[in-house]
Write an enzyme that holds these catalytic residues in place. Structure first.
Site, short mmCIF file in Angstrom:
data_model
loop_
_atom_site.label_atom_id
_atom_site.label_comp_id
_atom_site.label_asym_id
_atom_site.label_seq_id
_atom_site.Cartn_x
_atom_site.Cartn_y
_atom_site.Cartn_z
CD GLU A 149 -2.72 1.34 2.49
OE1 GLU A 149 -2.49 0.61 3.47
OE2 GLU A 149 -3.63 2.18 2.48
CE LYS B 277 -6.01 -0.13 1.95
NZ LYS B 277 -6.68 -0.68 3.12
P1 13P Z 1 -9.19 4.36 4.56
O1 13P Z 1 -10.11 3.62 3.65
O2 13P Z 1 -9.87 5.03 5.72
O3 13P Z 1 -8.26 5.28 3.81
O4 13P Z 1 -8.24 3.29 5.23
C1 13P Z 1 -7.71 2.28 4.47
C2 13P Z 1 -6.44 1.86 5.03
O5 13P Z 1 -6.27 0.71 5.36
C3 13P Z 1 -5.37 2.82 5.15
O6 13P Z 1 -4.18 2.15 5.44
#
Ligand code: 13P
Length: 341
Positions: A178, A220
């Site tokens: 991510e 992600k």
């Molecule tokens: P949000 O959807 O609130 O951005 O959070 C997702 C997430 O896992 C951030 O690391």
């Protein structure tokens, strides 16, 4: 490294009509969310909140996996005291775990962050696997500002993501990589595109350099979107087009799937954006959700920290999960929100 298990897990995570619930807020982030509902951020309250989400009946129709926080993976359901990972497995939901140690200032790079947590990660992953985790998440943050992100920031974070992903695969755990480009700032969608492409390009170059198997990696991603304070906000169609264009340029087709974070978008905007993307023909990967706020917010407000509101809050969470499930198949329409209300 059990590649059969990695393939099975990755495929199940992005199965048709399903996505991930991110419920891995650290105690600090949880406190921020609980402050909005005047609820004290204690261990029993965090357990009650996670219990509410994870025991929502029928959520497994739309939720393939849940990202847990270290505290939560060790907690048990309120009814029956079943460890949360085992409880999730019994519903056909895959337990996942957040393994980065949070963001820290990047030395000599003012205003920029790097995620820490590689030290001892091999041992932690082995323990999480024993507890039932079959995928793990590591979040990096990239801030857009004047003169940033720097090359140093993009590469430091890409390197950490690659080292973490390699350790995950070695442990037969699917990495959810991510690199989040933050929504904060007054930048345009064009600038977000440029930074997102550079971030993803650096990330995939590092993954390749570290022999990470792309076939067993989930991305992600953040969406390509106007900064929160940009006076000119891009339309739903523009966000969808630019996000998919950016992903097609930078993300290998070998990936089993791409999931999105919501990043502070309103819950309905996050759903509408996903829907517009998923409806596009010829996508190389399934696109779905891995939302925290956009899945949890209405339920959190409804709950308000009160046991009497649990059933209503579960209904709100179930509704958002259903809307996002439809969106991940390009079948969502905003008027469906009212029908259910
Ligand atoms: P949000 O959807 O609130 O951005 O959070 C997702 C997430 O896992 C951030 O690391």
């Amino acid at each position: 490294m059990d590649t059969k298990l990695l393939s099975k897990t990755a495929r199940a995570m992005v199965a048709k009509g399903k996505g991930l619930l991110a419920a891995d807020e650290s105690a600090g982030t949880c406190e921020k969310r609980f402050n909005t509902i005047n609820t004290e951020c204690t261990e029993p309250n965090r357990r009650a909140w996670r219990n509410l989400l994870l025991t929502t009946k029928g959520a497994e129709e739309f939720i393939s996996g849940v990202i847990l926080f270290d505290e939560t993976i060790h907690q048990k359901t309120l009814d029956g005291e079943v460890p949360f990972p085992q409880y999730l497995e019994s519903k056909g939901i895959i337990p996942g775990i957040k393994v980065d140690g949070g963001v820290h200032d990047l030395a000599l790079c003012p205003g920029e962050k790097v995620s820490e947590g590689l030290d001892g990660l091999r041992k932690r992953l082995a323990e999480y696997f024993k507890l039932g985790a079959r995928f793990a998440k590591w979040r990096s943050v990239i801030t857009i500002g004047e003169g940033i992100p720097s090359h140093a920031c993009l590469y430091a974070n890409a390197h950490a993501l690659a080292r973490y992903a390699a350790l995950c695969q070695e442990a037969s755990i699917v990495p959810v990589v991510e690199p989040e480009v933050l929504l904060d700032g007054s930048h345009t969608i064009e600038r977000c595109f440029e930074v997102s492409e550079a971030t993803l390009t650096a990330t995939f170059a590092a993954l390749r350099a570290h022999n990470v198997s792309l076939e067993h990696t989930i991305l992600k991603a953040s969406m390509v979107i106007s900064g929160k304070d940009c006076p000119k906000q891009a339309s739903v169609e523009q966000v969808a087009e630019q996000t998919v264009r950016c992903l097609k340029r930078a993300v290998p087709a070998a990936l089993p799937g791409v999931v999105f974070l919501s990043g502070g978008q309103s819950d309905e905007a996050a759903t509408a954006h996903l829907n517009a993307m998923a409806a596009m023909p010829g996508l190389p990967w399934p696109l779905t959700y891995s939302y925290s706020r956009a899945l949890q917010n209405p339920a959190l407000k409804t709950w308000g920290g009160k046991a009497a509101n649990v059933a209503a809050a579960q209904k709100a969470y179930y509704h958002r999960a259903r809307m996002n499930s439809l969106a991940s198949q390009g079948k969502y329409r905003p008027d469906m929100e009212k029908q259910a209300a």
